[in-house]
Design a protein around this motif. Structure first.
Motif, short mmCIF file in Angstrom:
data_model
loop_
_atom_site.label_atom_id
_atom_site.label_comp_id
_atom_site.label_asym_id
_atom_site.label_seq_id
_atom_site.Cartn_x
_atom_site.Cartn_y
_atom_site.Cartn_z
N ALA A 175 -29.12 30.13 -12.20
CA ALA A 175 -28.99 28.68 -12.37
C ALA A 175 -27.97 28.36 -13.45
CB ALA A 175 -30.35 28.08 -12.72
N MET A 176 -27.94 29.15 -14.50
CA MET A 176 -26.94 28.96 -15.56
C MET A 176 -25.53 29.17 -15.01
SD MET A 176 -28.92 31.08 -18.56
CE MET A 176 -27.54 31.06 -19.74
N GLY A 177 -25.36 30.24 -14.22
CA GLY A 177 -24.04 30.51 -13.65
C GLY A 177 -23.59 29.41 -12.73
N GLN A 178 -24.49 28.89 -11.91
CA GLN A 178 -24.13 27.81 -11.00
C GLN A 178 -23.77 26.55 -11.77
OE1 GLN A 178 -23.67 28.11 -7.59
NE2 GLN A 178 -22.65 26.15 -8.02
N MET A 179 -24.50 26.27 -12.85
CA MET A 179 -24.19 25.09 -13.66
C MET A 179 -22.81 25.22 -14.29
SD MET A 179 -26.39 23.34 -16.77
CE MET A 179 -27.62 22.64 -15.64
N ALA A 180 -22.49 26.41 -14.77
CA ALA A 180 -21.15 26.62 -15.32
C ALA A 180 -20.08 26.41 -14.25
CB ALA A 180 -21.05 28.02 -15.93
N LEU A 181 -20.31 26.95 -13.06
CA LEU A 181 -19.36 26.76 -11.96
C LEU A 181 -19.24 25.30 -11.57
CD1 LEU A 181 -20.18 29.79 -9.63
CD2 LEU A 181 -18.01 29.37 -10.83
N ASP A 182 -20.35 24.58 -11.58
CA ASP A 182 -20.31 23.15 -11.24
C ASP A 182 -19.42 22.38 -12.21
OD1 ASP A 182 -21.98 23.56 -9.11
OD2 ASP A 182 -23.80 22.89 -10.14
N ASN A 183 -19.43 22.80 -13.47
CA ASN A 183 -18.55 22.15 -14.44
C ASN A 183 -17.09 22.48 -14.20
OD1 ASN A 183 -20.00 20.65 -16.90
ND2 ASN A 183 -21.36 22.26 -16.18
N ILE A 184 -16.82 23.71 -13.80
CA ILE A 184 -15.44 24.09 -13.47
C ILE A 184 -14.96 23.32 -12.25
CG2 ILE A 184 -14.00 25.99 -12.62
CD1 ILE A 184 -15.75 27.87 -14.35
N ILE A 185 -15.81 23.20 -11.26
CA ILE A 185 -15.44 22.45 -10.04
C ILE A 185 -15.19 20.98 -10.37
CG2 ILE A 185 -16.31 21.66 -7.80
CD1 ILE A 185 -17.79 24.40 -7.63
N ALA A 186 -16.04 20.42 -11.23
CA ALA A 186 -15.83 19.02 -11.63
C ALA A 186 -14.48 18.85 -12.31
CB ALA A 186 -16.96 18.58 -12.56
N TRP A 187 -14.14 19.78 -13.22
CA TRP A 187 -12.83 19.73 -13.87
C TRP A 187 -11.72 19.86 -12.83
CZ3 TRP A 187 -9.57 24.02 -13.54
CH2 TRP A 187 -8.35 23.88 -14.21
N ASP A 188 -11.88 20.78 -11.91
CA ASP A 188 -10.87 21.03 -10.88
C ASP A 188 -10.63 19.79 -10.02
OD1 ASP A 188 -9.10 22.32 -9.22
OD2 ASP A 188 -10.59 23.57 -8.23
N GLU A 189 -11.70 19.03 -9.78
CA GLU A 189 -11.61 17.84 -8.94
C GLU A 189 -11.30 16.57 -9.73
OE1 GLU A 189 -15.31 17.84 -6.85
OE2 GLU A 189 -14.65 19.37 -5.41
N GLY A 190 -11.06 16.72 -11.02
CA GLY A 190 -10.70 15.57 -11.84
C GLY A 190 -11.86 14.70 -12.23
N ARG A 191 -13.06 15.23 -12.11
CA ARG A 191 -14.25 14.47 -12.50
C ARG A 191 -14.69 14.84 -13.92
NH1 ARG A 191 -18.36 16.32 -10.09
NH2 ARG A 191 -17.51 18.01 -8.78
N ALA A 192 -15.52 13.99 -14.51
CA ALA A 192 -16.07 14.28 -15.82
C ALA A 192 -16.99 15.49 -15.71
CB ALA A 192 -16.85 13.07 -16.35
N LEU A 193 -16.99 16.33 -16.75
CA LEU A 193 -17.85 17.50 -16.74
C LEU A 193 -19.30 17.05 -16.89
CD1 LEU A 193 -15.07 18.80 -17.22
CD2 LEU A 193 -16.18 20.37 -18.82
N PRO A 194 -20.20 17.48 -16.01
CA PRO A 194 -21.60 17.05 -16.10
C PRO A 194 -22.28 17.46 -17.40
CG PRO A 194 -21.15 18.04 -13.96
CD PRO A 194 -19.95 18.30 -14.81
#
Length: 315
Positions: free
Chosen positions: A293-312
């Motif tokens: 779950a920690m790894g997925q949360m970290a990836l979700d933040n990278i994806i948000a950055w990649d898509e130009g969204r605010a980091l959760p």
């Protein structure tokens, strides 16, 4: 495809998810990045998924910066100079919430193990030195009803406090730099010394680094009861380790339970020599579903950055 550096081996599900979207370099080594390696990584990769031990200190951000995000694996991020990162245009995130219960469970493990001398007893049995049950053998501290003092009443501190209050009928005291209202009975005290003096068991859950470095010093430990037990599930640098060793060696406190250390993985020999210390190898979040779950949360933040969204989980 953007280049992503993952600085430690993660659960397979995390690696598969990362590789499905990014050009992944996996650094499968136990040691963290040095400052020089961190600087090189910032110049070579679009995104980095670092963790504890990777030294993203101020000097790592003085060269060429290609990286746009450091999505830290872990709630603690005292190994990252956030101000230097932000000044260099690098966003930083962490993984709160998903670590709360697992870390609090380790806090309870250390409370019970230290108070009831479980580590010492296990060593006695393994060494084949146990001579049989006796009324006065290995008398420890009865946990139920003792007063627990929480240093830092954030998510993890509250989770520990709830377990103590509801599970063991323990009165709860806490010290927090800001006023904190919680949804269970707990007394906030005005100073750290008041907490150390008033509680039977102290549990530290504050973030590491900054103003919290050596927060638990000789003066704080001196305020504890001689029957007191000290538990640290925060970061090792929160505690003045020589002062804690002195307190334990000279029976100024009864015992300690430690999951973290100032210079991990180095553990002072003095701790290993003491029977009244429970030592764990930073097990706070060491459960597969939690780490995934920690790894997925970290990836979700990278994806948000990649898509130009605010980091959760921006820090």
């Amino acid at each position: 495809m953007k280049k992503l550096l993952i600085t430690r081996l993660l659960p397979q599900a995390n690696l598969d998810a990362a590789r499905a979207r990014y050009d992944v370099t996996l650094r499968d080594m136990p040691e963290g990045l040095t400052i020089e390696e961190a600087a090189a990584a910032l110049a070579d990769y679009d995104a980095i998924l670092p963790t504890l031990g990777d030294r993203f200190a101020k000097d790592a951000f003085t060269g060429t910066i290609r990286c746009g995000v450091l999505a830290n694996f872990g709630v603690g991020y005292n190994h990252i100079d956030v101000a230097a990162a932000q000044a260099a245009g690098v966003a930083v995130s962490n993984t709160p919430d998903v670590v709360t219960d697992a870390t609090a469970d380790i806090g309870m493990t250390l409370i019970l193990s230290t108070c009831r001398r479980a580590g010492e007893g296990e060593r006695l049995v393994r060494a084949d030195k146990w001579t049989g049950w006796a009324p006065t053998q290995m008398l420890g501290t009865h946990v139920t009803g003792k007063t627990v003092g929480i240093v830092g009443m954030g998510r993890i501190g509250q989770a520990v406090a709830r377990r103590c209050h509801y599970g063991f009928d323990m009165p709860v005291m806490f010290y927090n730099r800001s006023r904190k209202h919680v949804d269970f009975p707990a007394q906030q005290v005005d100073s750290l010394v008041d907490l150390m003096r008033g509680a039977d068991i102290i549990v530290v859950t504050v973030p590491g680094g900054g103003a919290n470095t050596n927060m638990i010093d000789a003066d704080a430990l001196a305020a504890m009861k001689t029957t007191g037990v000290f538990v640290n599930i925060a970061r090792g640098d929160v505690v003045d380790e020589p002062a804690l060793i002195d307190a334990l060696e000279n029976a100024k406190i009864a015992g300690a339970g430690l999951d973290v250390f100032a210079q991990e993985p180095v553990v002072p020999d003095a701790f290993r020599a003491l029977e009244n210390v429970t030592l764990l190898p930073h097990l706070g979040t060491a459960a597969l579903e939690v780490r995934a779950a920690m790894g997925q949360m970290a990836l979700d933040n990278i994806i948000a950055w990649d898509e130009g969204r605010a980091l959760p989980q921006a820090v």
